[in-house]
Every structure is written in C-alpha cells, then in structure tokens.
Design an enzyme around this catalytic site. Structure first.
Site, PDB file in Angstrom:
ATOM      1  N   GLY A 195       0.776  -1.235   0.000  1.00  0.00           N
ATOM      2  CA  GLY A 195       0.000   0.000   0.000  1.00  0.00           C
ATOM      3  C   GLY A 195       0.805   1.282   0.000  1.00  0.00           C
ATOM      4  N   CYS A 217      -0.248   3.703  -3.031  1.00  0.00           N
ATOM      5  CA  CYS A 217      -1.572   4.289  -2.798  1.00  0.00           C
ATOM      6  C   CYS A 217      -1.501   5.343  -1.707  1.00  0.00           C
ATOM      7  CB  CYS A 217      -2.568   3.203  -2.389  1.00  0.00           C
ATOM      8  SG  CYS A 217      -2.713   1.825  -3.540  1.00  0.00           S
TER       9      CYS A 217
END
Length: 485
Positions: free
Chosen positions: A426, A429
């Site tokens: 992640g 993102c």
C-alpha cells in the site's frame, strides 16, 4: 468547486481569496476568461495605465461581463470616472490616486473601496478613512513595478493585530510563497503574472486559491479517490481513505473494481460496470465540493475511459494519478488495453503523475536503472501532457530512496533512508493519497510531496507483520507522529 471565502470573524467578508490584477499583455480577455473559469478567482481588478479612456471603457466592459458570468467582483484601479461608467463593484486607490471620501460619495455605500498601503500608519489611516479593505505590500520583490516599500509576512502579522478590515497582500506573490502571507493573516492575495503569465491561467488560479483551505477547520479540503477495493485493507480505496482521514481531510470514493486480496496477493478481480462507475463519480461530483481527485487502480479500458470523460466534464484540474499496474505479488491490476487509455487520455488530464520505476518504464518505453533514467522518464511523461511528474525510486537498490519531481522546468529530489522491511503493502496508494490530501489542505505541490514522503516513510517504519505475506504500512502511527512533529 473551491472554497474561496475565508471568514475569520463570524460575519460576511466581501474581500477574500484570490484577487487577480490585470496586466498589459496581449489576449487579456481570453486569459482572464480561463482564470475566472477555474472557479478560483474571487475578485478581478482592472488596472490599465496605457490605453485611452475609450479603449479602457471597451475593454473594461468585456472584463465586467466576464466577472458577471463567473460571479466575480469587478474592481477598477485608480479611475473613479471609469468605475462609475462601468458600474464596477468597487474602486481601488493608491496613496496619491484619489480621495476615498469623494469616491465613497460618488459610488455610494454598497460599493467596495480599497486603498494601497505600505506601512502600519497608512493602513490605520485607510481604515479610519472608511476603506472596505486595504492592499498591503509589497510582500516580495516584483517584476511588474519597482518596489519602494518592501514588507514581510511578519509585518503583515503585526498589521493583522491592529486592522479590522480585510487585508489583501500584494507584491511578488506566487503559489510557493503565498502560504506565509496567508498564515500571517491575509484575507486575500493579489497576483498578476503568477496567474496571467502562466501556461495555464486556470490551473495557476486553482493552485493559488486552493492554498486558502489551510485556514479552514478540519476536515480541511475534500479528496475523491477513484480506485479499486482491497479486501485485505492494506492498499486501494481502504488505504486511500485511511490516509485522507488520518491526515485531516474529507474522503469520498468511487470504486473501479473489487479485489479478493490479502497480504499474500490477489486471488480475484471483479471490475465495476462502467455505467455504475460513472454513476458513482456523478453522485459525488454533482453534490460534494471536491478539491482534489486521486486515481489509482482502473482495471479495464472502459473504466479508464469513463474516468477520463468525467474528469473532463467536471473540469477537474487537481488530479493526482497513481498509474497502478500490478499488485505487490505481481498480479496485473490494469488490462493491456487500458494502458493506452491511461497514456492518451489520463496522463494529459493529470496535475501530478506518480509512477514507480516499472510503471514509468511501461508508460514511456524506457529502461530505468538510475536517477538519470528517472529524470528522462519524468521528462517523457511531461511531454505526454502531465503537468508534474514524480518518479519514485523505491525499486532501485540504494540505501537512500529518492523520488524525483519534475515541473517542466527543473527537478526536485525527496530522499529518505530505506527501511528494511517486507511490510510495504500500500505504499504507492498511500503516497499518492497523502499528496492529494496535502494539496486539498492548502499545501503547494513541493510541500505536499515532502510531507507525503515523510508520512509514508514513517508508515513503513511503523509497519507490523500483519498476515503471512507483505504486511500493510501503519497509517495510524505515522499520522500520530506527523501531527506531533
């Protein structure tokens, strides 16, 4: 839609936000139209020392019509006769360019009167004379005219304590230095070349007007994330909304795809029907004032086309594109046909593109093995239409991870020590969402990238081995430490 009016006192202020002053250049009306069309300009001041009265009247009428169309206040500079002839919303006077009392008598009580000031004494005198607002400066050196009285944000802060009427900060102000004067208490910032000499006056106006979000109470600014859902919660929509919320903005979402995913990888992808993706985006943008759009996983070419169509229809200028192509385990998150749409339509619509090295290679066809290759890829993406490009260096092997930002003119490097951990699910993102959030909160792009880089580095440092594969970064502890720093 941008928040333009800053209300410090609990009662209406008629002068606040971006105050645009005209220049003497060619194609003034088209340039002003683009700037006003951004929704970022609150007031327009027509200043013209060269043309005849008849020419000024004609051009002034064109500008007045634009202000009426875009609901922007129209101010005439130093010419009471012209202000009366144009039925302007107000008149701005220099220290030696007219009597405020005579202007008030001629214009009436409902029109705005501003006075240029260069000191505490002049500002207090203008307030006593009945001015509705004062211009104060010059705050920085400027090319538009020779500066006799150079002030500072510190002087403005002292002035703010003594003056009750709105203050328009004037002189040499641009996107990257405006925050200091806004933080010092300016209700508005006056600019000329920072908007009207820009390649895109509309984008420049949007950038500067967005800086006023820094004065709002939390949540400051709104971000729409258009991305895929990660059932494991480490990336995608889930990581985006955690980041946006923990950093203090309001997050909305439109889901491009559902994934069955955990720390070990992706086992299934179900793309949203294009019509339903369009319905999600319409539902948000037709109702909620969104400052920045962040784009992540798009999955299908049809969904990529829908996103491009909607960004165009809603004239969204502040778009952060994270060109997600594969998951941490290598599963493709972007169909081959969608890459072409990404390159042809979404890159040119983007304010900032944030590829890692494999993504930059796929977008440009280049092979990147070092920082020189990163710079070359950034230039190539800029030529493809991206306003700014941030190429992330995490896939290189150096002990320091350096990301390189290109603005079309020069490069800025953002470096941090590499954290040795496998728990990095992640990160892309999170970085893109943090940048989008910082922009929405009133940070100029270089500062927005720096703060996001620090946030992601902390999130990696605090990551925990959740699950049996690549664990997620720790958004909560990163946000808490950032708030305390």
């Amino acid at each position: 839609m941008l928040r333009l009016v800053v209300d410090h006192s609990g009662k209406e202020r008629r002068v606040a936000g971006l105050y645009l002053i005209t220049d003497q250049g060619e194609r003034l009306v088209p340039r002003v139209r683009e700037a006003l069309g951004s929704g970022g300009v609150a007031l327009l001041q027509y200043r013209d020392k060269l043309r005849s009265f008849e020419e000024r009247l004609s051009l002034g009428n064109d500008l007045k019509h634009l202000c009426t169309e875009f609901q922007v206040k129209f101010i005439v500079n130093d010419d009471l006769e012209l202000a009366l002839a144009l039925d302007a919303d107000g008149l701005h006077l220099g220290q030696e360019d007219g009597d405020p009392a005579a202007a008030r008598a001629a214009l009436g009580p409902k029109k705005l009167i501003g006075i240029s000031t260069h000191s505490m004494e002049e500002a207090l005198a203008a307030q006593q004379a009945g001015a509705d607002y004062i211009g104060f400066g010059s705050l920085y050196p400027t090319e538009s005219k020779e500066v006799e009285h150079l002030q500072s944000p510190e002087a403005l802060a002292q002035l703010r304590e003594k003056v009750q009427i709105p203050i328009v900060a004037i002189g040499g102000i641009n996107r990257d230095n405006a925050c200091a004067v806004i933080d010092a208490g300016a209700d508005a910032v006056a600019v000329i070349s920072a908007v009207l000499a820009a390649r895109s006056p509309g984008l420049a106006a949007t950038e500067i007007s967005l800086l006023f979000n820094r004065t709002l109470t939390q949540p400051r600014g709104s971000v729409l994330t258009i991305a895929g859902s990660d059932s494991g919660g480490g990336a995608g929509i889930q990581a985006d909304l955690k980041t946006i919320t923990l950093l203090g903005s309001y997050g909305a979402s439109a889901i491009t795809a559902l994934t069955a995913q955990n720390t070990r990888g992706v086992t299934g992808i179900h793309s949203s029907p294009p019509a339903f993706l369009a319905e999600q985006i319409d539902a948000v943008l037709s109702d909620i004032p969104i400052d920045v759009v962040k784009i992540g996983m798009l999955s299908s070419p049809e969904n990529a086309e829908i996103v491009a169509d909607k960004l165009t229809a809603y004239e969204m200028r502040m778009v952060v594109l994270d060109p997600v192509m594969s998951a941490k385990g290598g599963v493709a998150l972007l169909e081959d046909e969608a890459l072409s749409v990404l390159k042809k339509r979404l890159v040119p619509l983007s304010y900032l593109v944030t590829p890692n090295i494999p993504e930059a290679e796929a977008l440009t066809g280049l092979t990147i093995t070092d920082s020189a290759g990163m710079e070359l890829a950034a230039r190539a993406l800029h030529l493809m239409g991206a306003k700014h490009v941030l190429v992330k260096g995490g896939h290189l092997t150096e002990g320091v991870v350096t990301d390189i930002l290109f603005d079309g003119n020069g490069f800025t490097r953002f470096s941090a020590p590499r954290v040795l951990t496998r728990n990095t699910h992640g990160t892309g993102c999170t970085l893109a969402s943090a940048i989008a959030t910082n922009l929405a909160q009133g940070e100029p792009l270089p500062s927005a990238v720096l703060r996001a880089k620090l946030f992601v580095t902390r999130a990696i440092k605090f990551s925990q081995p959740l699950g049996k594969g690549h664990g997620p970064v720790n958004h909560f502890l990163a946000a808490r430490e950032q708030a305390d720093s």
